[in-house]
Design a protein around this motif. Structure first.
Motif, PDB file in Angstrom:
ATOM      1  N   ASN A 258      38.205  68.751  20.255  1.00 54.59           N
ATOM      2  CA  ASN A 258      39.486  68.589  19.557  1.00 54.59           C
ATOM      3  C   ASN A 258      40.595  68.091  20.481  1.00 54.59           C
ATOM      4  O   ASN A 258      41.753  67.994  20.068  1.00 54.59           O
ATOM      5  N   PHE A 259      40.237  67.782  21.726  1.00 53.05           N
ATOM      6  CA  PHE A 259      41.213  67.400  22.747  1.00 53.05           C
ATOM      7  C   PHE A 259      41.476  65.900  22.708  1.00 53.05           C
ATOM      8  O   PHE A 259      40.554  65.088  22.775  1.00 53.05           O
ATOM      9  N   HIS A 260      42.750  65.546  22.620  1.00 55.62           N
ATOM     10  CA  HIS A 260      43.121  64.129  22.655  1.00 55.62           C
ATOM     11  C   HIS A 260      44.558  64.011  23.142  1.00 55.62           C
ATOM     12  O   HIS A 260      45.429  64.774  22.710  1.00 55.62           O
ATOM     13  N   LEU A 261      44.792  63.061  24.045  1.00 61.47           N
ATOM     14  CA  LEU A 261      46.141  62.775  24.510  1.00 61.47           C
ATOM     15  C   LEU A 261      46.409  61.287  24.379  1.00 61.47           C
ATOM     16  O   LEU A 261      45.547  60.472  24.716  1.00 61.47           O
ATOM     17  N   ASP A 262      47.599  60.927  23.903  1.00 62.51           N
ATOM     18  CA  ASP A 262      47.986  59.521  23.905  1.00 62.51           C
ATOM     19  C   ASP A 262      48.774  59.233  25.178  1.00 62.51           C
ATOM     20  O   ASP A 262      49.032  60.125  25.995  1.00 62.51           O
ATOM     21  N   LEU A 289      53.472  73.214  28.256  1.00 62.33           N
ATOM     22  CA  LEU A 289      52.963  73.924  27.080  1.00 62.33           C
ATOM     23  C   LEU A 289      54.108  74.498  26.254  1.00 62.33           C
ATOM     24  O   LEU A 289      54.037  74.516  25.015  1.00 62.33           O
ATOM     25  N   LYS A 290      55.152  74.935  26.924  1.00 59.64           N
ATOM     26  CA  LYS A 290      56.319  75.440  26.200  1.00 59.64           C
ATOM     27  C   LYS A 290      56.981  74.326  25.400  1.00 59.64           C
ATOM     28  O   LYS A 290      57.465  74.549  24.278  1.00 59.64           O
ATOM     29  N   ALA A 291      56.982  73.123  25.961  1.00 65.57           N
ATOM     30  CA  ALA A 291      57.579  71.974  25.267  1.00 65.57           C
ATOM     31  C   ALA A 291      56.635  71.384  24.219  1.00 65.57           C
ATOM     32  O   ALA A 291      57.071  70.577  23.385  1.00 65.57           O
ATOM     33  N   ASN A 292      55.363  71.766  24.276  1.00 70.10           N
ATOM     34  CA  ASN A 292      54.360  71.276  23.323  1.00 70.10           C
ATOM     35  C   ASN A 292      53.638  72.472  22.707  1.00 70.10           C
ATOM     36  O   ASN A 292      52.433  72.690  22.947  1.00 70.10           O
ATOM     37  N   PRO A 293      54.341  73.255  21.891  1.00 70.87           N
ATOM     38  CA  PRO A 293      53.799  74.535  21.415  1.00 70.87           C
ATOM     39  C   PRO A 293      52.590  74.419  20.499  1.00 70.87           C
ATOM     40  O   PRO A 293      51.845  75.397  20.331  1.00 70.87           O
ATOM     41  N   ASP A 294      52.362  73.254  19.924  1.00 73.74           N
ATOM     42  CA  ASP A 294      51.226  73.091  19.006  1.00 73.74           C
ATOM     43  C   ASP A 294      49.939  72.643  19.693  1.00 73.74           C
ATOM     44  O   ASP A 294      48.901  72.520  19.059  1.00 73.74           O
ATOM     45  N   PHE A 295      50.020  72.402  20.991  1.00 77.00           N
ATOM     46  CA  PHE A 295      48.867  71.837  21.686  1.00 77.00           C
ATOM     47  C   PHE A 295      47.658  72.756  21.639  1.00 77.00           C
ATOM     48  O   PHE A 295      46.551  72.357  21.270  1.00 77.00           O
TER      49      PHE A 295
END
Length: 301
Positions: A258-262, A289-295
């Motif tokens: 489920n891992f994907h980064l643009d 991670l704090k700035a991207n809480p849905d990751f």
């Protein structure tokens, strides 16, 4: 007498086995049990990484994510791609997040791929590039010969065993007739230091590079066009594991799928880990991670 001792020994073995089993159940002695779904069976997950910026950033990210779920994660730095694939093949490392396939690491995959696990492609298009500062007149690889004297007929590269090094030396340089030119290999860090020094002084320089990379946002550089396609088609960046990875760590394997980064998201991760918090990468991961809480939720499907 002998029979009684034998029966007594057998009974003792059974009791000990029952105690061990009960202890295993009590501690969640299974990857699927215990804690937050982590590796409570005591297995240590070893992630191999090379000092390539996206690999460093992503490996630190996964170390934090998995440790938060109860896994015992060791990051093991390896000098180059060759030893990394050997380590995967031997089972010395469990996981590697930076295999460039099908082209860049083709030779390693041909040798070891059948005995490894290709878990997931987490970055779709990753081209190998040759870059120059944007204040230089050269626009194409076909024009490099015209500026040879300005850069001492030298291209500043990275590690000798990198696929980028092989492609530059064996494909691009012969294709564009760069006879008498030198590909100076050392390390990614040395290349970036040379690039930083040159651009700060507005001096000419030619470097081997790749996308995604934070250098494109930090330095005034651009890729040279490749009309002959000598640098090859863009690869995908794959997470690969040892042969038994799916059996040993099924839950992690599902998360990686489920891992994907643009480009933008990876760039922000690299900046947080490698630039803003270069002396404390895990602090950078926490901030990211704090700035991207849905990751983390996205990894769980």
């Amino acid at each position: 007498m002998t029979m009684k001792k034998t029966k007594l020994g057998a009974a003792l073995v059974c009791v000990l086995a029952m105690v061990a089993t009960m202890a295993g159940c009590a501690t969640g002695n299974s990857e699927e049990g215990g804690g937050d779904g982590g590796s409570a069976d005591g297995k240590q997950l070893t992630i191999g990484y090379i000092n390539w910026d996206e690999d460093v950033a992503v490996t630190h990210l996964w170390k934090k994510v998995l440790e938060d779920k109860g896994y015992d994660v060791e990051m093991k730095q390896i000098a180059d791609a060759g030893p990394t694939f050997v380590g995967l093949d031997r089972g010395d490392i469990d996981l590697f997040f930076d295999a460039w396939l099908p082209a860049t690491h083709e030779t390693y995959w041909e040798k070891y791929g059948e005995d490894l696990t290709d878990i997931h492609t987490w970055y779709d298009e990753a081209p190998l590039t040759i870059a120059v500062p944007d204040y230089m007149d050269v626009k194409s690889l076909a024009d490099l010969k015209s500026i040879g004297d300005k850069v001492d007929k030298t291209i500043v590269g990275i590690e000798p065993g990198a696929g980028l090094t092989r492609t530059t030396k064996e494909s691009m340089m012969p294709e564009y007739g760069l006879d008498g030119w030198t590909l100076k290999t050392s390390s990614t860090a040395s290349m970036l230091a040379a690039l930083k020094k040159a651009t700060a002084a507005k001096q000419p320089i030619v470097v081997t590079l790749w996308r995604p990379h934070w250098a494109y946002t930090q330095f005034p550089i651009r890729d040279l066009k490749d009309p002959k396609g000598a640098m090859g088609e863009p690869d995908g960046i794959h997470a690969v594991g040892k042969q038994s990875f799916g059996e040993d760590f099924p839950k992690i394997a599902e998360m990686i799928k489920n891992f994907h980064l643009d480009d933008k998201t990876l760039g922000s991760l690299e900046k947080a880990v490698l630039i803003d918090n270069k002396d404390n990468p895990q602090k950078g991961v926490k901030e990211w991670l704090k700035a991207n809480p849905d990751f983390v939720k996205s990894l769980e499907g």
